[in-house]
Design an enzyme around this catalytic site. Structure first.
Site, PDB file in Angstrom:
ATOM      1  N   GLY A 144       0.840  -1.338  -0.161  1.00  0.00           N
ATOM      2  CA  GLY A 144      -0.044  -0.045  -0.199  1.00  0.00           C
ATOM      3  C   GLY A 144       0.831   1.385  -0.086  1.00  0.00           C
ATOM      4  O   GLY A 144       0.151   2.391  -0.334  1.00  0.00           O
ATOM      5  N   CYS A 166     -25.808 -13.245 -20.582  1.00  0.00           N
ATOM      6  CA  CYS A 166     -25.536 -14.583 -20.121  1.00  0.00           C
ATOM      7  C   CYS A 166     -26.194 -14.945 -18.753  1.00  0.00           C
ATOM      8  O   CYS A 166     -26.166 -15.971 -18.368  1.00  0.00           O
ATOM      9  CB  CYS A 166     -24.001 -14.639 -19.818  1.00  0.00           C
ATOM     10  SG  CYS A 166     -23.557 -13.899 -18.413  1.00  0.00           S
ATOM     11  N   CYS A 198     -27.474 -10.229 -16.372  1.00  0.00           N
ATOM     12  CA  CYS A 198     -26.802  -9.714 -17.593  1.00  0.00           C
ATOM     13  C   CYS A 198     -27.667 -10.332 -18.581  1.00  0.00           C
ATOM     14  O   CYS A 198     -28.371 -11.422 -18.658  1.00  0.00           O
ATOM     15  CB  CYS A 198     -25.421 -10.700 -17.939  1.00  0.00           C
ATOM     16  SG  CYS A 198     -24.651 -10.614 -19.636  1.00  0.00           S
ATOM     17  N   CYS A 228     -18.456 -13.457 -19.733  1.00  0.00           N
ATOM     18  CA  CYS A 228     -19.797 -13.327 -20.359  1.00  0.00           C
ATOM     19  C   CYS A 228     -19.648 -14.423 -21.321  1.00  0.00           C
ATOM     20  O   CYS A 228     -20.721 -15.327 -21.508  1.00  0.00           O
ATOM     21  CB  CYS A 228     -20.126 -11.998 -20.844  1.00  0.00           C
ATOM     22  SG  CYS A 228     -21.849 -12.100 -21.223  1.00  0.00           S
ATOM     23  N   CYS A 276     -22.529  -8.054 -18.853  1.00  0.00           N
ATOM     24  CA  CYS A 276     -21.454  -8.173 -18.142  1.00  0.00           C
ATOM     25  C   CYS A 276     -20.325  -7.254 -18.749  1.00  0.00           C
ATOM     26  O   CYS A 276     -20.087  -7.227 -19.920  1.00  0.00           O
ATOM     27  CB  CYS A 276     -20.589  -9.566 -18.323  1.00  0.00           C
ATOM     28  SG  CYS A 276     -21.781 -10.798 -17.361  1.00  0.00           S
TER      29      CYS A 276
HETATM   30 ZN    ZN Z   1     -22.956 -11.791 -19.123  1.00  0.00          ZN
END
Ligand code: ZN
Ligand code: ADP
Ligand code: MG
Lengths: 256, 283, 362
Positions: free
Chosen positions: B29, B241, B238, B269, B263
């Protein structure tokens, strides 16, 4: 009793010019020390050296810390000093703008110190902020307003709330009533007196206004050209000044 | 482009960048300054990520580049082509096949595994920058761990909007020490940052900073106890999909305001569609 | 039914082909040669060399041609090429005191050893479009005389002899190099000067102008401005001495600025310095003014909060390649961040709407 703060031989020069020279005193818990003197006498320089905003050329500022007892804050590391600055110490600036975040709401301003020391509950932070606004006589409905919409007196009270919310053990104040109208000053003084009494605050107050120290300070130091010329109990110094300069200072006030 | 070294940068420069990466990995970090080089693509277009990728790629690596989650966005194509030409490495769009993945603004949906490196392109590495414009001051705030101001910003959000109004580049705290900008990924991706099996490297070219998260690092999104961090996304499946757990792009499909959600991770996807999953808008 | 947009690769190739065609323009018009650009657009070439940090007029001309005359794009090409070059070493510091000057003027002294030479300057031209140039740009030969040889002393040296100007003490510390080390604050003057000599001309000009208008005023006089060529020497370890490896044309500006002083130190003028590749005098003068403004701290002046006094502000924003890259990157897709903002704003609006409905009902 151990002093809360022991100041030893603090000297600060600006080039060849003296800011303050060889100042020493002790402050005991619950005590309010007033520092008076005309403009340019070195009061702010001394206060900033004590609060870690300026590095003095000589001297010690020993603070009785919660965890490690007495420590010289001048030689401690910057992280330690900055930690003190947001926990045990508080600093009230003459100009509220210097001590506030003008772009942040009143609640955020008061809450900042709480968040800085790890508080992570929004509701609690907000409740504490609102409570403190009440204590400094700012209406709770203003909690989401920015200080830019506040009057000068309100800004100064907000600054005080922001400083006191974490229960500091020592408060530095530089001309807290300077720059305010006389009537506003009176109200602020009243408020400060109440807070000092209720919270048992230890404080160092710099001012050129003897009325302020008369009301708030237990003890007094009179400064001239960077040096302390007289010190003692407030009433003693004001009613029976020994040094010629103190006499002048007191009489000039009486004439007003 | 045979006149250039493997992966474009000379070995000296790569060693310098690797040192910065190693330092970053040992102090998770922490933003390590590095002497970012001028690259043949503009600052702000992934020069930091490209330099980090160039420093970690070996001839045996398989490289994947995504921008906004997609392999076929123009800048992703451009960067992939750059490394094909200068390093001759194999490339892929399959998340699981890649050994090095350079990304802008997303973390792939499919969990990464050990041995993989995820390289982020970072525009502004400093999480405190919009609260404090001065680099000298923000570096001090990090070194002294003065992060109160960061929470003041979140406090202000809630007092004004009722919610923390940061939706991407959502600040995190790493191993209880450094506050870090995860690059402009949506906050939906924040939970994937912590405890990840892959190495995560962040490169900011213009700002000359590299930082890193070694595998299985603790990463916590900043919040309040009573306003806990929430990883949010559009509340739809989505359209292609049918996935309900992926981050979605919103597409405008006609001038009547018709919309669909798909997606943003194209590989995820497509793999789901290939496996027979179907959304309501799929053919 | 939706079909995802594909073919980023083809789109890019086509865009590049079109770009090349546009660069060439109408093929009925003769193509520009690199030599034409180098010879006839020499001030553009100079700027590209200066801000590209690479002294090579032919490459700069090529970059200008490739960039279709977009000078920042050309500078970018030079910079990207430059980083790939191996580094053999550093030259000896050049000595501008032996410059073969084409131009040398002082605004502080009417006459001085070596004389004032106006040189090829626009200064006293009347800015009238010359329509003759449109038809025929051939010009008669300008009068000439033999060049002065030998040392051309700096004006500030005359002042220095009397102690009237601050010393510029000799310093052999190798200067830092911001192309090799990350820029970190506070930065020494040598590093600031390097950043300024590469800085965008427009940005530097604007800052310098702001100091003249009171944002960090420092009362600058052009003590001397000189343009000409200087030899570049490099120490060859095998030989054990330095040999001349070429010449570069430089513009050097030394300003004489407001004096400082105190009870203990007698008043002295102070300096600002600009040194830039090529004939680039607007840039060199601007650089000197900004350099001087940035020196407020070491000279014990007040910080009046002027932009030109703020080293962090100036140095982090002066580089046009950094600036233009970051500025233009907002053209890149930001679907993902925008989508998350969209969701958030919708959510906040929904809640605000619900609250209003509720308040209306109460
Ligand atoms: Zn998708
Ligand atoms: N930053 C500074 N630089 C130079 N001189 C200063 C500076 N700050 C204060 N001084 C000088 O130091 C002396 C003490 O100033 P100060 O502590 O501000 O006095 P006071 O607060 O009592 O008005 C004054 O003579 C003032 O002019
Ligand atoms: Mg004062």
């Amino acid at each position: 009793m151990t002093p809360l703060l022991s100041v030893q031989g603090i000297t600060k020069r600006y080039g060849a010019h003296i800011g303050c020279a060889d100042v020493s005193f002790d402050l005991y818990p619950g005590e309010v020390m007033g520092i008076v003197g005309e403009s340019g006498s070195g009061k702010s320089t001394l206060l900033n050296c004590m609060a870690g905003h300026l590095t003095p050329d000589a001297g010690q500022v020993v603070f009785d810390t919660r965890t490690d007892g007495r420590r010289d804050t001048i030689t401690m590391s910057e992280p330690e000093r900055r930690m003190l600055g947001r926990t045990d110490w508080a600093f009230v600036h003459q100009h509220a703008r210097d001590g506030l975040r003008m772009g942040v709401s009143a609640g955020g301003n008061v809450g900042e110190r709480l968040m800085a020391v790890g508080e992570r509950h929004y509701g609690d932070i907000r409740d504490k902020a609102t409570d403190w606004l009440g204590r400094v006589e700012i209406d709770a409905s203003r909690v989401d307003d920015r200080p830019t919409t506040f009057s000068g007196g309100m800004q100064q009270r907000l600054q005080i709330a922001r400083n006191l919310v974490t229960g500091p053990r020592l408060v530095f104040m530089d001309e807290p009533t300077g720059g305010l109208d006389v009537s506003v000053q009176a109200r602020l003084l009243d408020l400060l007196r109440g807070l000092v009494r209720d919270l048992g605050l230890s404080a160092i107050i710099v001012t050129h206004d003897l009325a302020v120290v008369r009301l708030l300070a237990d003890r007094l130091m009179v400064m001239k050209s960077g040096r302390v010329v007289e010190a003692g109990l407030t009433d003693q110094v004001l009613d029976d000044p020994q040094h010629a300069y103190s006499q002048l200072l007191v009489s000039s006030v009486l004439q007003v | 482009m045979t006149e250039y070294n493997f992966a474009y940068l000379d070995e000296q420069t790569k060693r310098m960048i690797r040192r910065a990466i190693l330092k970053g990995l040992t102090i998770p970090g922490y933003q390590v300054p590095f002497a970012s080089r001028e690259m043949p693509m503009p600052y702000g277009w992934g020069t930091g990520g490209v330099q980090v990728s160039a420093a970690v790629l070996t001839p045996k690596d398989t490289f994947k580049v995504i921008d906004q989650g997609a392999d076929d966005t123009t800048n992703a194509v451009s960067i992939r082509t750059f490394f094909q030409r200068t390093a001759g490495v194999a490339t892929t769009t399959a998340t699981s096949d890649a050994t090095v993945i350079q990304t802008r603004h997303r973390i792939p949906e499919e969990p990464l595994h050990e041995g993989q490196i995820l390289v982020y392109q970072v525009p502004i590495p400093e999480p405190l920058r919009f609260l404090e414009p001065r680099e000298s001051e923000t570096r001090k705030m990090h070194s002294l761990e003065e992060y109160g101001l960061m929470h003041v910003k979140l406090y202000e959000d809630i007092s004004r909007h009722g919610h923390i109004a940061t939706s991407y580049a959502y600040p995190v705290k790493v191993e209880g020490r450094y506050v870090m900008d995860p690059s402009p990924i949506p906050k939906f991706d924040n939970p994937k940052l912590g405890d990840m099996a892959a190495i995560q490297l962040f490169g900011a070219g213009r700002e000359q900073r590299i930082y890193a998260l070694p595998p299985y690092t603790q990463v916590v999104s900043l919040d309040f106890e009573d306003h806990p961090f929430e990883a949010s996304k559009a509340d739809h499946p989505c359209g292609m999909c049918g996935a309900t757990d992926s981050y979605l792009d919103e597409l405008i499909i006609d001038d009547l305001g018709g919309r669909m959600f798909v997606c943003s991770d194209t590989d995820y996807c497509e793999a789901r569609q290939a496996a027979g999953h179907k959304g309501k808008d799929a053919a | 039914m939706y079909v995802a947009v594909k073919g980023g690769e083809r789109a890019i190739e086509n865009a590049h082909a079109w770009l090349a065609e546009e660069r060439r323009g109408n093929t009925d018009i003769a193509e520009l040669s690199i030599a034409q650009i180098r010879e006839q657009l020499s001030l553009a070439v100079n700027r590209v060399m200066a801000e590209g940090s690479l002294y090579d007029p032919d490459l700069a001309a090529l970059a200008i041609k490739q960039a279709r005359g977009d000078l920042i794009e050309a500078i970018f090409l030079m910079r990207a090429y430059r980083t790939t070059l191996p580094r053999f070493g550093a030259s000896e510091p050049v000595d501008t005191g032996i410059m073969a000057c084409d131009r040398r003027i002082s605004a502080t002294f009417k006459d001085l050893p070596g004389g004032q030479v106006l040189g090829p300057t626009f200064d006293y031209t009347h800015r009238l479009l010359d329509f003759k140039l449109a038809a025929d740009g051939e010009v008669p030969k300008a009068p000439s005389r033999d060049a002065e040889t030998g040392n051309v002393p700096h004006v500030t040296e005359f002042l220095n002899r009397e102690g009237l100007i601050e010393e510029a003490p000799h310093d052999d510390t190798p200067p830092p190099d911001l192309t090799r080390e990350p820029l970190e604050m506070p930065s020494p003057r040598a590093l600031r000067l390097q950043a300024l000599t590469r800085a965008d001309e427009g940005f530097t000009l604007g800052l310098a102008y702001s100091t003249q208008r009171g944002y960090g005023r420092n009362h600058a006089f052009v003590g001397e401005l000189r343009i000409g060529s200087v030899p570049v020497e490099m120490d060859i370890p095998e030989l054990g001495f330095a040999v001349e490896i070429g010449e570069v044309i430089l513009t050097e500006c030394e300003t004489v600025n407001q004096f400082t002083g105190s009870k203990t130190e007698p008043p002295q003028f102070t300096r600002g310095y600009g040194l830039v590749f090529g004939q680039t005098e607007r840039k060199a003068i601007s650089m000197a003014l900004v350099d001087r403004a940035l020196r407020w701290e070491e000279l014990g002046e007040d910080n009046v909060g002027a932009p030109a006094q703020d080293a962090e502000f100036v140095l982090y924003h002066a580089d046009n390649i950094q600036a233009t890259g970051f500025l233009e990157h907002i053209k890149l897709p930001h679907y993902v961040d925008f989508q998350s903002e969209l969701e958030l704003v919708r959510k906040l609006r929904r809640e605000a709407g619900a609250q209003q409905v509720q308040e209306a009902a109460e």
